[in-house]
Design an enzyme around this catalytic site. Structure first.
Site: not given
Ligand code: ADE
Length: 257
Positions: A12, A78, A198-199, A222
């Site tokens: 990105e 996700g 995660m951030e 996902d």
């Molecule tokens: N970022 C993208 N997909 C994720 C997932 N399944 N879990 C945590 N962070 C993500």
């Protein structure tokens, strides 16, 4: 006024660096920061790093070292909410840390010292970002190699921009069992989560501390299920950076200062 564009993924950031006028690369706190102009606006481009601590360090550096006036975050996530599909975008209304648990000293998910579990994003910035995300997903139909899973790829793909709660934690959620458990536990406590990453919640907390407006958009890579680890890298390579590039450029065009 300098706007920080925080990217979760190197792909990105590099697509945005290519658009920079007067680019300048600076190292600070072991990270590369790119300064320059994008669409006539002063920006700093940075990588968040992976996980809450890395992201908090980057956000703090952006504020303390580069004096940014606002932070806009793009990345992938996700999808866990109903109807939040791969190729959709979620713009955060607020953030929660799904792995925060100081119970029984504090209620589950409450951030100690903040008297709340959810940190709200800036309303005006988020509205601009949602507009940019909506334009991006509608023009993404048929582009970026995306196909509609709902229609087997045979019809025009339909992707959506959502606005709601995103949960962050230091875990890549990659099993249907864990995803359902996380989603149901939070739902039962009144937190309807659309996506996990995660951030973002860490950056929201730093911005809250400094009184800096913050907004975030996450493209769904996902469904945080048993195939998440396969879907994620494929999506990052093919789609995520082009989505981020379109959204950020459209967003900057709409900024009024
Ligand atoms: N970022 C993208 N997909 C994720 C997932 N399944 N879990 C945590 N962070 C993500």
């Amino acid at each position: 006024m300098t706007t920080a564009i925080l990217s979760a993924l190197p792909e990105e950031q590099s697509s945005l660096v290519q658009h920079l006028a007067h680019p300048q690369r600076l190292m600070h706190a072991g990270r590369a920061f790119w300064l320059g102009d994008l669409h006539g606006r002063r920006v700093v481009l940075a990588l968040s790093g992976i996980g809450k601590v890395a992201a908090a360090t980057t956000a703090t550096a952006l504020i303390e070292r580069f004096g940014v006036a606002r932070i806009v975050f793009t990345g992938v996530a996700g999808g866990v909410g109903d109807g939040v599909q791969v190729g959709d975008v979620v713009v955060a209304q607020d953030y929660l840390q799904h792995d925060m648990d100081a119970s029984p000293l504090f209620p589950r998910w409450e951030v100690p010292g903040y008297a709340r579990s959810r940190l709200v994003c800036d309303v005006a910035l988020s509205a601009l970002l949602l507009g940019a995300a909506t334009a991006c997903v509608s023009s993404a139909s048929g582009q970026f190699g995306l196909k509609s899973s709902a229609q087997g790829g045979s019809e025009a793909p339909l992707h959506r921009a959502h606005h709601g709660l995103i949960a962050s934690g230091d875990r890549f959620v990659s099993s249907a069992d864990e995803c359902v458990r996380l989603r149901t536990t939070l739902h039962d406590a009144g937190h309807d989560v659309l996506a996990v990453e995660m951030e973002g919640a860490a950056v929201a907390q730093v911005c809250h501390d400094y009184g800096i407006p913050f907004a975030a958009a996450r493209t769904i890579s996902d469904r945080a299920d048993d195939t998440a680890h396969v879907d994620f890298p494929l999506f990052v390579q093919t789609v995520a950076s082009r989505y981020a590039e379109h959204m950020v450029l459209a967003f900057l065009q709409k900024l009024s200062n």
